[in-house]
Motif scaffolding. Structure first.
Motif, PDB file in Angstrom:
ATOM      1  N   VAL A   2       0.836  -1.184   0.000  1.00  0.00           N
ATOM      2  CA  VAL A   2       0.000   0.000   0.000  1.00  0.00           C
ATOM      3  C   VAL A   2       0.875   1.239   0.000  1.00  0.00           C
ATOM      4  CG1 VAL A   2      -1.671   1.341   1.315  1.00  0.00           C
ATOM      5  CG2 VAL A   2      -1.896  -1.148   1.170  1.00  0.00           C
ATOM      6  N   ARG A   3       0.529   2.164  -0.861  1.00  0.00           N
ATOM      7  CA  ARG A   3       1.301   3.394  -0.913  1.00  0.00           C
ATOM      8  C   ARG A   3       0.377   4.556  -1.250  1.00  0.00           C
ATOM      9  NH1 ARG A   3       4.198   6.047  -5.168  1.00  0.00           N
ATOM     10  NH2 ARG A   3       5.895   7.348  -4.370  1.00  0.00           N
ATOM     11  N   LEU A   4       0.508   5.623  -0.481  1.00  0.00           N
ATOM     12  CA  LEU A   4      -0.175   6.879  -0.771  1.00  0.00           C
ATOM     13  C   LEU A   4       0.896   7.910  -1.083  1.00  0.00           C
ATOM     14  CD1 LEU A   4      -2.783   6.976   2.147  1.00  0.00           C
ATOM     15  CD2 LEU A   4      -3.164   6.206  -0.190  1.00  0.00           C
ATOM     16  N   ALA A   5       0.736   8.631  -2.157  1.00  0.00           N
ATOM     17  CA  ALA A   5       1.746   9.595  -2.564  1.00  0.00           C
ATOM     18  C   ALA A   5       1.110  10.952  -2.770  1.00  0.00           C
ATOM     19  CB  ALA A   5       2.436   9.131  -3.846  1.00  0.00           C
ATOM     20  N   GLU A   6       1.564  11.939  -1.995  1.00  0.00           N
ATOM     21  CA  GLU A   6       1.084  13.307  -2.142  1.00  0.00           C
ATOM     22  C   GLU A   6       1.976  14.074  -3.110  1.00  0.00           C
ATOM     23  OE1 GLU A   6       0.795  12.296   2.364  1.00  0.00           O
ATOM     24  OE2 GLU A   6       2.247  12.068   0.733  1.00  0.00           O
ATOM     25  N   SER A   7       1.381  15.048  -3.771  1.00  0.00           N
ATOM     26  CA  SER A   7       2.131  15.954  -4.632  1.00  0.00           C
ATOM     27  C   SER A   7       1.364  17.263  -4.732  1.00  0.00           C
ATOM     28  CB  SER A   7       2.350  15.347  -6.023  1.00  0.00           C
ATOM     29  OG  SER A   7       1.113  15.145  -6.677  1.00  0.00           O
ATOM     30  N   GLY A   8       2.040  18.265  -5.287  1.00  0.00           N
ATOM     31  CA  GLY A   8       1.375  19.540  -5.524  1.00  0.00           C
ATOM     32  C   GLY A   8       1.732  20.637  -4.556  1.00  0.00           C
ATOM     33  N   GLY A   9       2.517  20.320  -3.546  1.00  0.00           N
ATOM     34  CA  GLY A   9       2.914  21.358  -2.614  1.00  0.00           C
ATOM     35  C   GLY A   9       3.881  22.338  -3.246  1.00  0.00           C
ATOM     36  N   GLY A  10       4.152  23.406  -2.531  1.00  0.00           N
ATOM     37  CA  GLY A  10       5.089  24.398  -3.035  1.00  0.00           C
ATOM     38  C   GLY A  10       4.998  25.686  -2.266  1.00  0.00           C
ATOM     39  N   LEU A  11       5.617  26.709  -2.833  1.00  0.00           N
ATOM     40  CA  LEU A  11       5.635  28.047  -2.236  1.00  0.00           C
ATOM     41  C   LEU A  11       4.642  28.931  -2.983  1.00  0.00           C
ATOM     42  CD1 LEU A  11       6.892  30.245  -0.401  1.00  0.00           C
ATOM     43  CD2 LEU A  11       8.634  30.559  -2.179  1.00  0.00           C
ATOM     44  N   VAL A  12       3.788  29.598  -2.230  1.00  0.00           N
ATOM     45  CA  VAL A  12       2.782  30.460  -2.848  1.00  0.00           C
ATOM     46  C   VAL A  12       2.592  31.692  -1.970  1.00  0.00           C
ATOM     47  CG1 VAL A  12       0.863  29.285  -1.680  1.00  0.00           C
ATOM     48  CG2 VAL A  12       0.449  30.477  -3.848  1.00  0.00           C
ATOM     49  N   GLN A  13       2.223  32.782  -2.579  1.00  0.00           N
ATOM     50  CA  GLN A  13       1.955  33.994  -1.814  1.00  0.00           C
ATOM     51  C   GLN A  13       0.576  33.924  -1.166  1.00  0.00           C
ATOM     52  OE1 GLN A  13       2.547  37.301  -4.537  1.00  0.00           O
ATOM     53  NE2 GLN A  13       4.661  37.536  -3.835  1.00  0.00           N
ATOM     54  N   ALA A  14       0.425  34.669  -0.089  1.00  0.00           N
ATOM     55  CA  ALA A  14      -0.870  34.752   0.577  1.00  0.00           C
ATOM     56  C   ALA A  14      -1.942  35.187  -0.421  1.00  0.00           C
ATOM     57  CB  ALA A  14      -0.808  35.720   1.741  1.00  0.00           C
ATOM     58  N   GLY A  15      -3.075  34.541  -0.338  1.00  0.00           N
ATOM     59  CA  GLY A  15      -4.155  34.798  -1.268  1.00  0.00           C
ATOM     60  C   GLY A  15      -4.146  33.894  -2.478  1.00  0.00           C
ATOM     61  N   CYS A  22      -3.396  13.222  -3.979  1.00  0.00           N
ATOM     62  CA  CYS A  22      -3.028  12.023  -3.213  1.00  0.00           C
ATOM     63  C   CYS A  22      -3.386  10.820  -4.076  1.00  0.00           C
ATOM     64  CB  CYS A  22      -3.787  11.988  -1.889  1.00  0.00           C
ATOM     65  SG  CYS A  22      -3.581  10.443  -0.954  1.00  0.00           S
ATOM     66  N   VAL A  23      -2.359  10.117  -4.530  1.00  0.00           N
ATOM     67  CA  VAL A  23      -2.569   8.966  -5.399  1.00  0.00           C
ATOM     68  C   VAL A  23      -2.376   7.685  -4.595  1.00  0.00           C
ATOM     69  CG1 VAL A  23      -1.840   7.777  -7.480  1.00  0.00           C
ATOM     70  CG2 VAL A  23      -1.769  10.272  -7.395  1.00  0.00           C
ATOM     71  N   GLN A 119       3.760  10.299   2.701  1.00  0.00           N
ATOM     72  CA  GLN A 119       4.989  10.894   3.247  1.00  0.00           C
ATOM     73  C   GLN A 119       4.866  12.402   3.450  1.00  0.00           C
ATOM     74  OE1 GLN A 119       7.778   9.087   4.271  1.00  0.00           O
ATOM     75  NE2 GLN A 119       6.244   7.487   4.014  1.00  0.00           N
ATOM     76  N   GLY A 120       3.880  13.002   2.838  1.00  0.00           N
ATOM     77  CA  GLY A 120       3.662  14.429   3.034  1.00  0.00           C
ATOM     78  C   GLY A 120       4.233  15.285   1.922  1.00  0.00           C
ATOM     79  N   THR A 121       3.642  16.457   1.772  1.00  0.00           N
ATOM     80  CA  THR A 121       4.122  17.455   0.825  1.00  0.00           C
ATOM     81  C   THR A 121       4.093  18.820   1.500  1.00  0.00           C
ATOM     82  OG1 THR A 121       3.835  18.351  -1.429  1.00  0.00           O
ATOM     83  CG2 THR A 121       1.820  17.837  -0.213  1.00  0.00           C
ATOM     84  N   GLN A 122       5.163  19.582   1.312  1.00  0.00           N
ATOM     85  CA  GLN A 122       5.305  20.866   2.004  1.00  0.00           C
ATOM     86  C   GLN A 122       4.516  21.956   1.277  1.00  0.00           C
ATOM     87  OE1 GLN A 122       7.218  21.801   4.921  1.00  0.00           O
ATOM     88  NE2 GLN A 122       6.048  23.700   4.628  1.00  0.00           N
TER      89      GLN A 122
END
Length: 127
Positions: A2-15, A22-23, A119-122
């Protein structure tokens, strides 16, 4: 495995906005609920949102209600967390988790109810 993989995190400005994915490897026994949690530096892990297997039932933390939206694409084994109007307080590592055996939401905000974790995404929101 079993594996769950997150993606799509990153740095973004407020707003700004981000969409997390999560796959699931396909090995989590259906049906299952998917939840999103987050942990900010120096803070406890907290519930963000959850969706049941059919996508008909969702739940959100008060802090994100109206700004975040959770959805599921069963054909792609993927759950999305669309985040809008992001605030610096949303900065955290975001985790998805799977809770087996329920067709409706069951204690979705309790991390102890979940069987598998990614495992998480920042996500970092700058002011």
């Amino acid at each position: 495995q079993v594996r769950l993989a997150e993606s799509g995190g990153g740095l973004v400005q407020a707003g700004g906005s981000l969409r997390l994915s999560c796959v699931d490897s396909g090995r989590v026994v259906r049906p299952y609920t998917t939840g999103w949690f987050r942990r900010a530096p120096g803070k406890e892990r907290e519930f963000v949102a959850a969706i049941n297997w059919s996508g008909t039932d969702t739940d959100y933390a008060n802090s994100v209600r109206g700004r975040f939206s959770i959805s599921r694409d069963t054909a792609k084994n993927t759950v999305y967390l669309q985040m809008a109007s992001l605030e610096p307080e949303d900065t955290a590592v975001y985790y998805c988790a799977a809770q087996r055996g329920h067709r409706t939401l069951y204690a979705p905000s309790s991390p102890l109810q979940y069987d598998y974790w990614g495992q998480g995404t920042q996500v970092t929101v700058s002011s």
